[in-house]
Design an enzyme around this catalytic site. Sequence first.
Site, PDB file in Angstrom:
ATOM      1  N   THR A   1       5.956  -6.631   7.524  1.00 36.45           N
ATOM      2  CA  THR A   1       6.554  -6.162   6.276  1.00 36.45           C
ATOM      3  C   THR A   1       5.566  -5.272   5.544  1.00 36.45           C
ATOM      4  OG1 THR A   1       5.760  -8.126   5.078  1.00 36.45           O
ATOM      5  CG2 THR A   1       7.997  -8.210   5.991  1.00 36.45           C
TER       6      THR A   1
ATOM      7  N   GLU B   1       8.508  -6.626   0.016  1.00 36.97           N
ATOM      8  CA  GLU B   1       8.106  -6.461   1.410  1.00 36.97           C
ATOM      9  C   GLU B   1       9.232  -5.834   2.213  1.00 36.97           C
ATOM     10  OE1 GLU B   1       6.131  -9.720   3.131  1.00 36.97           O
ATOM     11  OE2 GLU B   1       5.429 -10.530   1.219  1.00 36.97           O
TER      12      GLU B   1
HETATM   13  P1  ADP Z   1       0.396  -7.428   5.540  1.00 35.74           P
HETATM   14  O1  ADP Z   1       0.223  -8.861   5.178  1.00 35.74           O
HETATM   15  O2  ADP Z   1      -0.856  -6.599   5.345  1.00 35.74           O
HETATM   16  O3  ADP Z   1       1.584  -6.805   4.850  1.00 35.74           O
HETATM   17  P2  ADP Z   1       2.033  -7.559   7.937  1.00 35.74           P
HETATM   18  O4  ADP Z   1       1.797  -8.513   9.074  1.00 35.74           O
HETATM   19  O5  ADP Z   1       3.198  -7.827   7.039  1.00 35.74           O
HETATM   20  O6  ADP Z   1       0.679  -7.423   7.124  1.00 35.74           O
HETATM   21  O7  ADP Z   1       2.160  -6.108   8.588  1.00 35.74           O
HETATM   22  C1  ADP Z   1       2.547  -5.040   7.748  1.00 35.74           C
HETATM   23  C2  ADP Z   1       2.036  -3.690   8.203  1.00 35.74           C
HETATM   24  O8  ADP Z   1       2.476  -3.422   9.535  1.00 35.74           O
HETATM   25  C3  ADP Z   1       2.614  -2.573   7.357  1.00 35.74           C
HETATM   26  O9  ADP Z   1       1.830  -2.330   6.206  1.00 35.74           O
HETATM   27  C4  ADP Z   1       2.605  -1.388   8.313  1.00 35.74           C
HETATM   28  O10 ADP Z   1       1.387  -0.677   8.217  1.00 35.74           O
HETATM   29  C5  ADP Z   1       2.722  -2.034   9.690  1.00 35.74           C
HETATM   30  N1  ADP Z   1       4.048  -1.925  10.328  1.00 35.74           N
HETATM   31  C6  ADP Z   1       4.229  -1.605  11.639  1.00 35.74           C
HETATM   32  N2  ADP Z   1       5.526  -1.597  11.964  1.00 35.74           N
HETATM   33  C7  ADP Z   1       6.224  -1.925  10.840  1.00 35.74           C
HETATM   34  C8  ADP Z   1       7.627  -2.075  10.564  1.00 35.74           C
HETATM   35  N3  ADP Z   1       8.564  -1.885  11.511  1.00 35.74           N
HETATM   36  N4  ADP Z   1       7.998  -2.411   9.288  1.00 35.74           N
HETATM   37  C9  ADP Z   1       7.044  -2.605   8.350  1.00 35.74           C
HETATM   38  N5  ADP Z   1       5.714  -2.479   8.552  1.00 35.74           N
HETATM   39  C10 ADP Z   1       5.285  -2.146   9.786  1.00 35.74           C
HETATM   40 MG    MG Z   2       3.551  -7.682   4.807  1.00 33.87          MG
END
Ligand code: ADP
Ligand code: MG
Length: 149
Positions: A26, A80
């Site tokens: 997200t 998110e």
């Molecule tokens: P965080 O806790 O930092 O938000 P996540 O595990 O939720 O980590 O991963 C989010 C990140 O993954 C986003 O900020 C983006 O850079 C990347 N990402 C890759 N593919 C997607 C997708 N399909 N939708 C949203 N984010 C994505």
């Molecule tokens: Mg996230």
Amino acid sequence: APYPISVSGTVVKGFGRGSKELGIPTANMNEEALEKMFEDFTTGVYYGWAQVGEKDTTVYPMVMSLGWNPYYNNEKRSAEVHILHEFESDFYDESIRIIVAGYIRPEQNYPSLDALICDIKTDIEVAKHSLKRKAYDDLRHDALFSAAG
Ligand code: ADP
Ligand code: MG
């Protein structure tokens, strides 16, 4: 809230609690974008369209969770955005533009991780189905998105 609603922001680091490991990364939106969204919306899960960065002009379907993330007992609110597309790399710090087309459901507390994932998969199906309707599909051509590229 009267839909559709457009919001522009940037992608920030989230809570690092492993959304990606669950197969549902997200993109967390920045604090200013949150301000606007928490004024206009109640917490819950929404569907709509998203565009990322300045180069990729594609407009992707998305589901967005707005809230306090009860499952993880977070104290911070968040917006998110899970984009329904497989990206080749992360896009932290990139710009993100979204149009929220409609509401799917309120936030919920989950007894298990499986129950949470099951609901998210349902949300994704609802989003895909709803966004096919002409009025929602037309939003992909909104002026918000043509600004990029
Ligand atoms: P965080 O806790 O930092 O938000 P996540 O595990 O939720 O980590 O991963 C989010 C990140 O993954 C986003 O900020 C983006 O850079 C990347 N990402 C890759 N593919 C997607 C997708 N399909 N939708 C949203 N984010 C994505
Ligand atoms: Mg996230």
